[in-house]
Design an enzyme around this catalytic site. Sequence first.
Site, PDB file in Angstrom:
ATOM      1  N   HIS A  13       1.772   8.882  -0.349  1.00  0.00           N
ATOM      2  CA  HIS A  13       0.761   8.537  -1.346  1.00  0.00           C
ATOM      3  C   HIS A  13       1.191   9.158  -2.669  1.00  0.00           C
ATOM      4  CE1 HIS A  13      -2.199   7.173   1.722  1.00  0.00           C
ATOM      5  NE2 HIS A  13      -1.608   8.095   2.463  1.00  0.00           N
TER       6      HIS A  13
ATOM      7  N   HIS B  79       4.375   8.297   5.974  1.00  0.00           N
ATOM      8  CA  HIS B  79       4.215   7.453   4.795  1.00  0.00           C
ATOM      9  C   HIS B  79       3.788   8.335   3.627  1.00  0.00           C
ATOM     10  CE1 HIS B  79       0.160   7.554   6.623  1.00  0.00           C
ATOM     11  NE2 HIS B  79      -0.250   7.587   5.370  1.00  0.00           N
TER      12      HIS B  79
ATOM     13  N   THR C 109      -6.980   7.592   6.150  1.00  0.00           N
ATOM     14  CA  THR C 109      -7.425   7.571   4.756  1.00  0.00           C
ATOM     15  C   THR C 109      -7.427   6.177   4.140  1.00  0.00           C
ATOM     16  OG1 THR C 109      -5.208   8.045   3.890  1.00  0.00           O
ATOM     17  CG2 THR C 109      -6.619   9.944   4.413  1.00  0.00           C
TER      18      THR C 109
ATOM     19  N   HIS D   9       2.278  12.020   4.785  1.00  0.00           N
ATOM     20  CA  HIS D   9       1.531  12.094   6.041  1.00  0.00           C
ATOM     21  C   HIS D   9       2.435  11.738   7.219  1.00  0.00           C
ATOM     22  CE1 HIS D   9      -2.486  11.187   3.758  1.00  0.00           C
ATOM     23  NE2 HIS D   9      -2.092  12.440   3.634  1.00  0.00           N
TER      24      HIS D   9
ATOM     25  N   HIS E 172       0.788  -1.225   0.000  1.00  0.00           N
ATOM     26  CA  HIS E 172       0.000   0.000   0.000  1.00  0.00           C
ATOM     27  C   HIS E 172       0.823   1.279   0.000  1.00  0.00           C
ATOM     28  CE1 HIS E 172      -2.860  -2.848   2.293  1.00  0.00           C
ATOM     29  NE2 HIS E 172      -3.241  -2.790   1.034  1.00  0.00           N
TER      30      HIS E 172
END
Length: 391
Positions: free
Chosen positions: A203, A201, A309, A226, A174
Site C-alpha cells: 500500500h 502486497h 483492509t 502486508h 489495487h
Amino acid sequence: MGRVTGVFDNPPSFPCTPPGVDILEGGKLTSNNVAGSSHDPLQSPAVASGAVSIPGGDTAGQDALHSAGVEGSEDSGARSKLPQPSQEEETLMCLLQHCICVSRPCEILEWCYHPKGSCKGPENWKEINNNCGGDRQSPVNIVTKTTQLDKRLTSFNLTGYKTLFDSTVKKNSHTVEVTLNPTATVSGGNLEDTYKPLQFHLHWGTNGVRGSDHTIDGEQYPMELHVVHIKQKYSNLTEAFQDQSGLAVFGFFLEESNSTNKNFDNLINVLRSIENKSGDVSIKNISASQFILPEENMTSYYRYNGSLTAPNCSESVIWTVFEKTIPLSKKQLEFFSSLKLDDGTPMVGTFRPPQLRSGRTVYRSSSPAVLASVVLLFISITTTFSLSHLC
C-alpha cells in the site's frame, strides 16, 4: 476498479431476491427451482465446494483474497461474444459476483480507493460487502499510550523464509502482489496455530509519502507491506474466513532512507514492464525474508484482532504490526507512485483510512524497543520535575 466476488457462507445482502433463489437464515442459499428448469446451478459440486470458476476471473476463494491485494483480470468484451446466459446462469453469476439485482441483468459492483464512475470508495465498501461495516475492521490508528503489555507476545519461529524460489508479480487496479513460497511457515508470537504464507502486497501514497494503512499515534508512513498467512491446516480461504483467527497478517512500515534498499531492486525492475498496465510478470531467485525485517528485529510489535483492509473485509485476521521500519530510498518510494492504471490514471493513495477500534484492545510485545518511547517520556518528565525544583 475490480470485480468483487464472494463466499457462499457469507452472502451479500440483496435489495431484491435474485430470480430462482431464496436466501435462508444462517446464510444458506438454495434454489427455488426456476419454472421450466430441471437443473439447479447451486447444487453443482463446484459451487458447493466454494471453488467456482468465473469467466474472466479466478475462483471465488481467490477473488476473496484479492480483497487483500489480489485481483483477477476481466475481459469486458467477452460477454458479447458468448451466448446469452439462461435465467439460472444469470442467477448464479449474480450471486457469485456480489451484485445488486436491478430487474435484469445484474449490476456488478466494483470497489476502488478513489470513487470514479460506478466504483465504490472506502466509505461505501459496506454496500459491496456487509463485512466492511463491521466492528472489527482494519486498519486502525494505534495509540501507543493506550496499548497494553502482553508478555505472551514473544519472538516468531520462521521456517523457509530464506529459501530462494521463482514467483509471479501481479499488478492490478489495487496493488502489487508477490506470491510466496507455500512451504514456509510461521509460529510463535502467541499465534494459536502454525500459519503458511500466501502472498505479500503493498500500500502506498503519492510521491512517496503518506501511504500506509495503519497509523501510529496519527503518523502515516510512506508505504506498508502486508504478508498474508493462512492457517496451515486450511486448504482454502473459504475455511479460513469462518475462523476469526484464520488469517495472520504481518504489517511492515516502509520509511525513507538515504540509501537504496537493494532487496527491492529486483521487484522494481520487473515491475517496469507492466508499469502502465495490469498484468503478471515473472520474478526469479527471491526469498520472503529479503522483503521484510531481519528476524532479530521482529520482536517489537503490536497485536490486535481485525480484518482484511479491502473488500471482502473479512473479520478473520490476527494483525501483527511491527514497530521497526524497512528502509527504502526516496527514488524507490516514488517509483510506486509512478505506476498507472489501465486507463492511464496514476495508481496512488492505495490505502484505507483508519477504522474505529470499537472497544478493541491493541497489545504490545514486551520487547524493550517497544517500551523505549515510554521510558524516554518518563525520563523527560523526571528531568523536567527535577529542574523545576532547582529554580
